[in-house]
Design an enzyme around this catalytic site. Structure first.
Site, PDB file in Angstrom:
ATOM      1  CB  THR A   1      -0.921   0.024   1.233  1.00 25.85           C
ATOM      2  OG1 THR A   1      -1.774  -1.121   1.196  1.00 25.85           O
ATOM      3  CG2 THR A   1      -1.786   1.279   1.238  1.00 25.85           C
TER       4      THR A   1
ATOM      5  CE  LYS B   1      -5.276  -1.551   1.635  1.00 24.64           C
ATOM      6  NZ  LYS B   1      -3.985  -2.205   1.660  1.00 24.64           N
TER       7      LYS B   1
ATOM      8  CE  LYS C   1       1.718   2.146   4.961  1.00 20.16           C
ATOM      9  NZ  LYS C   1       1.213   1.298   3.847  1.00 20.16           N
TER      10      LYS C   1
END
Length: 286
Positions: A96, A171, A239
């Site tokens: 990701t 995502k 994150k």
């Protein structure tokens, strides 16, 4: 396509590579900490010495690492994937990352003669083990089609989303929503119990109504049991929230709820819960 490489054997990567081995793929594995390859070698994998070596010896190389910095490191440099990719071979980064990092990796791979696909996944440890991830692919369509047999082993759904960057953006959208939902869920569970409500009854009421969902059921049981066994490390969710808010900034889009949820996860990291499950964000409001 049967000969594949797999770089990164953390919680997700190990499960995904294991499923490929069990499905009959010839798998070469690499991890920064080489000890993590031992169990997979016992299952039948070959151990690679560098990302370059893995990419040079496999038809398609997959990667699943923690963040944009790690994704760039294993791609670039004298021992990186791009140095070994060669003409026509494929590289699929399932980490990701943000869209600009994904584009940088795509440019590096294509300049080296390879084909690139970004394919971040939606799902945590259990779906990775069960082969039921949602794989969000974008980039080289010919590579996507060649990778479908492997995707079908690792996931239950693998839409092709178009140009590089679209998989990364999808995502971030999904995880931004997940982080926001978990943050308000934690506050609601804490508020209810502080007001004297029974935690199990709160979950029962939620499960019977319009906001019922698998995450509330699973994470609710975890927080009531005070069991934060990691399936998705909290630091990685923070994150992803940070990257989503940054994407909003880039697109001049205000994301106040996401920004607030990001602060909750930052607070949880500061409190020492980075390596615990994302459900541990509850401990900052409990």
């Amino acid at each position: 396509m049967k000969k594949v490489g797999f770089l990164g054997l953390g919680i997700m990567g190990k499960a995904m590579a294991t499923n490929l081995i069990k499905a009959g793929f010839e798998v070469t594995v690499w991890n920064r900490n080489a000890k993590k390859t031992t169990e997979l070698v016992v299952l039948g994998a070959t151990q690679g010495s560098t990302p370059k070596e893995v990419a040079a010896s496999c038809d398609i190389t997959f990667a699943m690492v923690s963040d944009p910095a790690a994704a760039l490191v294993i791609c670039q440099g004298p021992d990186g994937v791009a140095a070994g990719i060669g003409e026509g071979r494929g590289y699929i980064d399932m980490s990701t990352v943000d869209d600009s990092t994904s584009q940088t990796i795509a440019d590096t791979i294509t300049k080296a003669g390879g084909r690139f696909l970004e394919a971040p996944v939606s799902g945590t440890k259990k779906p990775a083990e069960d082969g039921t991830l949602i794989i969000l692919a974008a980039g080289d369509q010919s590579l996507y089609e060649e990778a479908l047999p492997a995707f079908n082993v690792m996931g239950k759904m693998s839409p092709f989303l178009g140009e590089v960057g679209q998989g990364a953006s999808m995502k971030l959208v999904v995880n931004m929503m997940m982080g926001g939902m978990l943050s308000i869920f934690s506050e609601g569970m804490s508020l209810g119990q502080k007001a004297g409500l029974d935690g199990e009854q709160i979950l029962d009421v939620i499960a019977a109504g319009a906001i019922a969902n698998p995450m509330f059921a699973g994470k609710g049981a975890m927080l009531l049991a005070e069991d934060y066994t990691t399936s998705f490390p909290l630091k990685h969710m923070q994150k992803d929230m940070r990257l989503a808010v940054a994407l909003g900034d880039k697109l001049n889009l205000s994301l106040p709820s996401a920004a607030t949820a990001n602060e909750a996860f930052k607070q949880a990291k500061k409190a020492g819960f980075s390596d615990e499950d994302i459900a541990a964000v509850y401990k900052t409001v409990n």
